[in-house]
Design a protein around this motif. Structure first.
Motif, PDB file in Angstrom:
ATOM      1  N   ALA A 239       0.630  -1.772   0.141  1.00  0.00           N
ATOM      2  CA  ALA A 239      -0.540  -0.247  -0.373  1.00  0.00           C
ATOM      3  C   ALA A 239       0.700   1.466   0.332  1.00  0.00           C
ATOM      4  O   ALA A 239       0.329   1.859  -1.069  1.00  0.00           O
ATOM      5  N   HIS A 240       1.767   1.141   1.093  1.00  0.00           N
ATOM      6  CA  HIS A 240       2.568   2.653   0.966  1.00  0.00           C
ATOM      7  C   HIS A 240       3.620   2.819  -0.377  1.00  0.00           C
ATOM      8  O   HIS A 240       3.584   3.824  -0.276  1.00  0.00           O
ATOM      9  N   ALA A 241       3.430   2.065  -1.312  1.00  0.00           N
ATOM     10  CA  ALA A 241       4.292   1.797  -2.255  1.00  0.00           C
ATOM     11  C   ALA A 241       3.861   2.821  -2.997  1.00  0.00           C
ATOM     12  O   ALA A 241       4.053   2.295  -4.235  1.00  0.00           O
ATOM     13  N   THR A 242       1.928   2.394  -3.620  1.00  0.00           N
ATOM     14  CA  THR A 242       0.986   3.168  -4.334  1.00  0.00           C
ATOM     15  C   THR A 242      -0.265   3.571  -3.865  1.00  0.00           C
ATOM     16  O   THR A 242      -0.168   3.777  -4.920  1.00  0.00           O
ATOM     17  N   LEU A 243      -0.207   4.464  -2.807  1.00  0.00           N
ATOM     18  CA  LEU A 243      -1.274   4.587  -2.421  1.00  0.00           C
ATOM     19  C   LEU A 243      -0.839   5.899  -3.176  1.00  0.00           C
ATOM     20  O   LEU A 243       0.266   6.655  -2.877  1.00  0.00           O
ATOM     21  N   THR A 245      -1.480   8.414  -1.581  1.00  0.00           N
ATOM     22  CA  THR A 245      -0.058   9.612  -0.582  1.00  0.00           C
ATOM     23  C   THR A 245       0.966   9.048  -0.676  1.00  0.00           C
ATOM     24  O   THR A 245       1.812  10.216   0.261  1.00  0.00           O
ATOM     25  N   SER A 246       1.143   8.334  -1.269  1.00  0.00           N
ATOM     26  CA  SER A 246       2.781   8.315  -1.045  1.00  0.00           C
ATOM     27  C   SER A 246       2.770   8.158  -2.875  1.00  0.00           C
ATOM     28  O   SER A 246       4.434   9.112  -2.831  1.00  0.00           O
ATOM     29  N   LEU A 282      -4.899  -7.934   1.797  1.00  0.00           N
ATOM     30  CA  LEU A 282      -4.456  -7.115   0.720  1.00  0.00           C
ATOM     31  C   LEU A 282      -4.974  -5.841   1.245  1.00  0.00           C
ATOM     32  O   LEU A 282      -4.260  -4.369   1.101  1.00  0.00           O
ATOM     33  N   LEU A 283      -6.351  -5.868   0.528  1.00  0.00           N
ATOM     34  CA  LEU A 283      -6.716  -4.003   0.453  1.00  0.00           C
ATOM     35  C   LEU A 283      -7.268  -3.490   2.173  1.00  0.00           C
ATOM     36  O   LEU A 283      -7.373  -2.632   2.004  1.00  0.00           O
ATOM     37  N   ALA A 284      -7.411  -4.553   2.584  1.00  0.00           N
ATOM     38  CA  ALA A 284      -7.780  -4.041   4.189  1.00  0.00           C
ATOM     39  C   ALA A 284      -6.800  -3.056   4.923  1.00  0.00           C
ATOM     40  O   ALA A 284      -6.437  -1.890   5.232  1.00  0.00           O
ATOM     41  N   CYS A 285      -5.542  -3.775   4.415  1.00  0.00           N
ATOM     42  CA  CYS A 285      -3.803  -3.371   4.785  1.00  0.00           C
ATOM     43  C   CYS A 285      -3.856  -2.188   4.294  1.00  0.00           C
ATOM     44  O   CYS A 285      -3.442  -1.104   4.799  1.00  0.00           O
ATOM     45  N   ARG A 286      -4.183  -1.811   2.966  1.00  0.00           N
ATOM     46  CA  ARG A 286      -3.859  -0.582   2.040  1.00  0.00           C
ATOM     47  C   ARG A 286      -5.208   0.737   2.706  1.00  0.00           C
ATOM     48  O   ARG A 286      -4.645   1.725   2.116  1.00  0.00           O
ATOM     49  N   ARG A 287      -6.504   0.586   3.024  1.00  0.00           N
ATOM     50  CA  ARG A 287      -7.102   1.091   3.751  1.00  0.00           C
ATOM     51  C   ARG A 287      -6.322   1.461   4.714  1.00  0.00           C
ATOM     52  O   ARG A 287      -6.492   2.373   5.062  1.00  0.00           O
ATOM     53  N   ALA A 288      -6.072   0.280   5.627  1.00  0.00           N
ATOM     54  CA  ALA A 288      -5.127   0.412   6.969  1.00  0.00           C
ATOM     55  C   ALA A 288      -3.765   1.530   6.926  1.00  0.00           C
ATOM     56  O   ALA A 288      -3.986   3.210   7.453  1.00  0.00           O
ATOM     57  N   MET A 289      -2.893   1.389   5.934  1.00  0.00           N
ATOM     58  CA  MET A 289      -2.482   2.456   5.774  1.00  0.00           C
ATOM     59  C   MET A 289      -2.702   3.796   5.359  1.00  0.00           C
ATOM     60  O   MET A 289      -1.952   4.528   5.545  1.00  0.00           O
ATOM     61  N   TRP A 290      -3.566   4.218   4.512  1.00  0.00           N
ATOM     62  CA  TRP A 290      -3.651   5.027   4.050  1.00  0.00           C
ATOM     63  C   TRP A 290      -4.021   6.021   5.040  1.00  0.00           C
ATOM     64  O   TRP A 290      -3.761   7.108   5.091  1.00  0.00           O
TER      65      TRP A 290
END
Length: 359
Positions: A239-243, A245-246, A282-290
């Motif tokens: 997530a952090h590599a592709t959001l 906000t990153s 994976l998508l839950a982790c993406r939302r949490a990282m955002w």
């Protein structure tokens, strides 16, 4: 450029401070030149050390993002480099400069990496390969994982960390709309993730935004900023590599990725040997990282107004520790990410990605 490093009394010239610390440690003999590097981060000052052998970079902490005292912070970061470098995609650790009169927070000496900033989306495959290699490293036994953070339940630990940062939402001057949207997203984070493939913790960077990668002449991606590694879920790094906000944080690697490009990145990570992981997780982790990023923005917006920590210990986001150009850039990004329109944009992208990444 910056040529300064924080200390309890003033900012010492990093050349003189570092030269004194290197001499005290007996490491100054083969260093031919020291060149301050651009002040591009809120946590470290960097100095390039030209040597008769392999060049080094001195990483001189401005603060500890993990909230640790100086000695513990250095031990933590040393473990990050020592472990992640086994992947072939992170600099090697060469020495630790203990805290002292010249450098109150000490420093690390790591291999200098000659490379260029990542270009997106072209370098996404190389970044996916690097993360897959780090995530694929042998996981140490529970007893051997310290000093790195190694929660028994990484998802619960992430939820708790986001919740602690969310306490700053009420102090950050957010618009009513922005705060309501963020709080709604927080309320919808699942309490538990589905059990199954990919839920065992592995070594992760927890700071894998594209601006922290350099691309060598051979096309290898090297993650050069390692201070927050932990044993957690690889979905946080992806997530952090592709959001948004990153990928729009760092000026040198700024890009807006399409959901299709992000989905392809996840697939490449899987093909590169990333641990088998459930798409829902994976998508839950993406939302949490955002949400971690948004709540950090609220925290920084409040805390950067404080005076620097004169004890030079622990976390310190004071604006006094960084140059004006960097601070202006961070303020711009923080304001942008906390705007209702951008919050809606990233939320919509998450919904699109669920379709594009569907198995």
């Amino acid at each position: 450029m910056t040529d300064s490093v924080p200390c309890p009394d003033a900012r010492l010239d990093s050349h003189d401070a570092l030269a004194g610390a290197l001499a005290r440690a007996g490491l100054a003999r083969d260093i031919r030149a020291m060149r301050p590097m651009a002040d591009t981060g809120l946590a470290h000052t960097h100095v390039w050390l030209s040597r008769d052998a392999i060049d080094w970079v001195a990483r001189l902490p401005k603060q500890s993002q993990m909230g640790l005292p100086a000695d513990e912070n250095l031990a933590y970061q040393a473990a990050c480099f020592a472990r992640a470098s086994q992947s072939g995609h992170a600099p090697a650790l060469h020495a630790v400069l203990p805290p002292g009169p010249e450098l109150p927070r000490g420093g690390l000496l790591v291999s200098a990496i000659r490379g260029r900033p990542a270009r997106l989306p072209d370098d996404l495959p190389a970044i996916a390969e690097a993360l897959a290699a780090i995530h694929g490293l042998e996981v140490l036994t529970a007893a051997d994982r310290p000093p790195l953070h190694a929660p028994a339940d990484p998802w619960r630990a992430m939820r708790e960390e986001v919740a602690r940062q969310a306490e700053w939402l009420g102090h950050a001057g957010l618009s009513r709309e922005a705060r309501a949207r963020i709080e709604g997203e927080l309320a919808n984070l699942p309490k538990h993730l589905p059990t199954g493939p990919g839920m065992a913790p592995c070594l992760i960077s927890f700071d894998a935004h594209p601006g922290n990668f350099l691309i060598t002449d051979s096309g290898r991606a090297v993650l050069v900023d390692l201070e927050k590694c932990r044993y957690g879920l690889p979905g946080f790094d992806l997530a952090h590599a592709t959001l948004y906000t990153s990928t729009t944080w760092d000026l040198n690697s700024c890009a807006v990725l399409s959901p299709e490009e992000v989905a392809d990145f996840y697939r490449r990570w899987r093909r590169g040997g990333g641990p088998a992981s459930d798409t829902t997780a994976l998508l839950a982790c993406r939302r949490a990282m955002w949400l971690w990023s948004l709540t950090w923005c609220a925290k920084w917006r409040t805390q950067h107004r404080r005076n620097r920590d004169t004890d030079a210990s622990g976390e310190d986001w004071s604006a006094e520790l960084s140059d004006d150009a960097l601070l202006a850039h961070v303020r711009d990004r923080v304001d942008h990410y906390l705007s209702p329109a951008v919050i809606d944009r990233v939320g919509d992208e998450l919904d699109e990605l669920r379709v594009d990444l569907g198995d």
